[in-house]
Design an enzyme around this catalytic site. Structure first.
Site, short mmCIF file in Angstrom:
data_model
loop_
_atom_site.label_atom_id
_atom_site.label_comp_id
_atom_site.label_asym_id
_atom_site.label_seq_id
_atom_site.Cartn_x
_atom_site.Cartn_y
_atom_site.Cartn_z
N LYS A 1 -63.73 -8.97 20.42
CA LYS A 1 -64.37 -9.21 19.12
C LYS A 1 -64.53 -7.93 18.30
CE LYS A 1 -67.00 -13.23 20.68
NZ LYS A 1 -66.39 -14.44 20.15
N GLU B 1 -74.58 -8.27 15.56
CA GLU B 1 -74.21 -8.83 14.26
C GLU B 1 -75.48 -9.34 13.61
OE1 GLU B 1 -69.97 -10.97 15.31
OE2 GLU B 1 -71.53 -12.21 14.47
N HIS C 1 -74.15 -23.32 21.04
CA HIS C 1 -72.99 -22.64 20.43
C HIS C 1 -71.66 -23.26 20.82
CE1 HIS C 1 -75.89 -19.70 19.22
NE2 HIS C 1 -76.07 -19.24 20.44
N ARG D 1 -54.58 -19.54 19.88
CA ARG D 1 -54.08 -20.67 20.70
C ARG D 1 -54.36 -21.97 19.96
NH1 ARG D 1 -59.08 -22.75 21.72
NH2 ARG D 1 -60.71 -21.22 22.08
P1 ADP Z 1 -67.50 -17.62 21.11
O1 ADP Z 1 -66.25 -16.80 21.01
O2 ADP Z 1 -68.30 -17.33 22.34
O3 ADP Z 1 -67.27 -19.08 20.87
P2 ADP Z 1 -68.25 -17.17 18.34
O4 ADP Z 1 -68.35 -15.80 17.78
O5 ADP Z 1 -67.01 -17.94 18.02
O6 ADP Z 1 -68.44 -17.10 19.92
O7 ADP Z 1 -69.51 -18.02 17.90
C1 ADP Z 1 -69.79 -19.31 18.40
C2 ADP Z 1 -70.95 -19.93 17.63
O8 ADP Z 1 -72.12 -19.09 17.75
C3 ADP Z 1 -70.73 -20.05 16.13
O9 ADP Z 1 -70.03 -21.23 15.78
C4 ADP Z 1 -72.16 -20.07 15.62
O10 ADP Z 1 -72.77 -21.32 15.82
C5 ADP Z 1 -72.84 -19.07 16.53
N1 ADP Z 1 -72.81 -17.70 15.96
C6 ADP Z 1 -71.93 -16.71 16.26
N2 ADP Z 1 -72.19 -15.60 15.55
C7 ADP Z 1 -73.26 -15.88 14.77
C8 ADP Z 1 -74.03 -15.15 13.81
N3 ADP Z 1 -73.73 -13.88 13.52
N4 ADP Z 1 -75.06 -15.76 13.21
C9 ADP Z 1 -75.38 -17.05 13.51
N5 ADP Z 1 -74.72 -17.79 14.40
C10 ADP Z 1 -73.66 -17.22 15.03
#
Ligand code: ADP
Length: 506
Positions: free
Chosen positions: A116, A200, A235, A292
């Site tokens: 990331k 973040e 999530h 993917r």
């Molecule tokens: P992963 O790769 O573990 O799936 P992501 O970065 O894609 O993680 O985030 C998955 C979910 O987590 C997002 O769809 C959202 O619901 C929540 N999320 C991630 N980052 C944030 C953020 N900065 N603020 C609020 N919610 C977040």
């Protein structure tokens, strides 16, 4: 064109990929663990190779055994599906070394986008707006605290190598940082093999919106529109749709500009998904890129009429994109529900076991991508997703109505599943009006309270069926072609299961 493809996966996604191969006249090779000997994906394939014992580390994650199977079978390419080895750069490299095409981007692209922090740096350089926060690892606790202060609390601590919504922690004030950092780093090390965590801005309320992109090896790129995946639990996505009620033409332009800049920046190849967070004020922030096929690719297929697996295979075989951006037309609305062997009456605990009876929905606008069949025993070892239920409608309202009907018609006996919960979400007035965000489930506890009561009589009938079925040996032969004529089916009728469980919402 490839003549034979090995599908390095199991369950519904293995079957989904094989079906496209069948359409393209490509022979299929399955791989399986000892727990999956009778799995539908093994039976569907033209040939199948045993990898080893049930745990994924000893089977579906074993490069050597998979490369061995591909060599024995003579397959020219490997489709990884999603999960397992789909975003494993070392595996993509191992395929390359073995002279087999990995259907997906190169190891370099997977590496760059898989981490990331590295992806955030790349995107920032490409002018793509990223969620405010760090782009390099913090050198110390003090630096972490300084970053948090700069971003402004609440902040979200995330594992740089994370995935599957795991290992993220909201931090509300400075005093919590040290403790959360220690916990998150050790969690990240054990789950993802590296302890790097970063901060973040924690955005709330927010919607999860993603853009499907497709790029060939000749520099041609198109997008296939957005998906909304805001209905999440811990999530993790549960319900997805395309298009999104929240995306105006102006927001869509931001998504497209950012998504296409992202794939250009990494010289991407194949299908990919750029994930974004959309704030209430219309700001779009890049979250990550999945290199993917996504679980939810089906809703894009339903509204564009494209087969994304076919496009993936063509790109991997070096074809130029067949479609220009202006060829892509979007029609209607599609919704996907993830059907899982999880018990909504018991905190969504996994519910493996024998599927005693199964009746999948059909009719206008309904698609079921399933990985199970009657008589199949869902193993304890893998993800509890058993099928994806997708409905299409001329508009969102019709897609929702059809989803309601399809969920009512879906009958699974023998294991617990999340269908009653999905029904509650689909008919919730906020979902119907599109008033959703990533905390929608948490903030509407009524969704958990309004589940229809489980019927004791129903449970007793399920138990009888399982007993009956194992006696009849159906579990061993997977039901067979004449399954409809077995005693189980007549038991279904005589037990009048439909009357007990049918239409709990009417
Ligand atoms: P992963 O790769 O573990 O799936 P992501 O970065 O894609 O993680 O985030 C998955 C979910 O987590 C997002 O769809 C959202 O619901 C929540 N999320 C991630 N980052 C944030 C953020 N900065 N603020 C609020 N919610 C977040």
């Amino acid at each position: 064109m490839f003549k034979k493809i090995l599908i390095a996966n199991r369950g519904e996604i293995a079957l989904r990929v094989m079906r496209t191969c069948e359409d393209m006249d490509i022979a299929t090779v399955a791989i399986y663990s000892e727990a999956d000997r009778l799995s539908p994906h093994v039976r569907y394939a033209d040939e199948a190779y045993l990898l080893g014992p049930p745990p994924a580390k000893q089977s579906y994650l074993r490069f050597d055994a998979i490369i061995d199977a591909v060599k024995k079978s003579g397959a020219e390419a490997i489709h990884p599906g999603y999960g397992f080895l789909a975003e494993n750069a070392d595996f993509a490299e191992a395929c390359e070394k073995a002279g087999v095409t990995f259907i997906g981007p190169s190891a370099r692209m997977i590496r760059e986008m898989g981490d990331k922090l590295s992806a955030r740096r790349l995107m920032e350089k490409a002018g793509v707006p990223i969620v405010p926060g760090a782009t390099v690892e913090a050198a110390s606790l003090d630096e972490m605290k300084r970053t948090a202060k700069k971003i402004g609390y609440p902040v979200l601590m995330k594992p740089s190598g994370g995935g599957g919504g795991k290992g993220m922690h909201v931090v509300h004030k400075e005093e919590e940082i040290e403790h959360v950092m220690k916990m998150a780093a050790s969690e990240a090390a054990s789950s993802f093999g590296k302890s790097v965590v970063y901060l973040e801005k924690y955005l709330s309320p927010v919607r999860h919106i993603e853009l499907q992109v497709l790029r060939d090896n000749h520099g041609n790129a198109i997008h296939l529109g957005e998906r909304e995946c805001s209905v999440q639990r811990r999530h993790q996505k549960i319900i997805e749709e395309s298009p999104s009620v929240a995306v105006t033409p102006a927001i869509r332009k931001k998504l497209i500009d950012a998504g296409l800049a992202a794939v250009e920046a990494v010289n991407y190849s194949g299908v990919g998904t750029c994930e974004f967070l959309l704030t209430a004020t219309g700001d779009v922030y890049f979250l990550e890129m999945n290199t993917r096929l996504q679980v939810e690719h089906t809703v894009t297929e339903m509204v564009t009429g494209l087969d994304l697996v076919e496009e993936q295979i063509l790109v991997a075989d070096n074809h130029k994109l067949r479609h220009k951006q202006s060829d892509i037309k979007w029609n209607g609305w599609a919704i996907e529900c993830r059907i899982s062997a999880e018990d909504p009456y018991n905190n969504f605990m996994p519910s493996p076991g024998l599927i005693a009876l199964l009746s999948e929905p059909g009719g206008p606008g309904v698609r079921v991508d399933s990985g199970v069949s009657r008589g199949f025993e869902i193993p304890v070892f893998y993800d509890p997703l058993i099928a994806k239920l997708i409905t299409w409608g001329r508009d969102r309202d019709q897609a929702i109505r059809r989803m309601g009907r399809a969920l009512r018609d879906y009958k699974i006996l023998g294991i617990q599943n999340n269908i009653p919960f999905l029904q509650a979400v689909i008919q919730h007035k906020k979902f119907a009006s599109g008033d959703i965000h990533t905390k929608f489930l948490d903030e509407n506890p009524d969704l958990f309270q309004e589940l229809p009561k489980q019927s004791a009589q129903f449970a007793a009938i399920a138990a009888t069926l399982i007993e009956h079925q194992s006696k009849a040996g159906a579990a061993k032969n997977g039901g067979g072609k004449n399954g409809a004529k077995t005693g189980s089916a007549s038991l279904w009728k005589s037990a009048a299961i439909g009357q007990i469980w049918d239409r709990p919402w009417r």
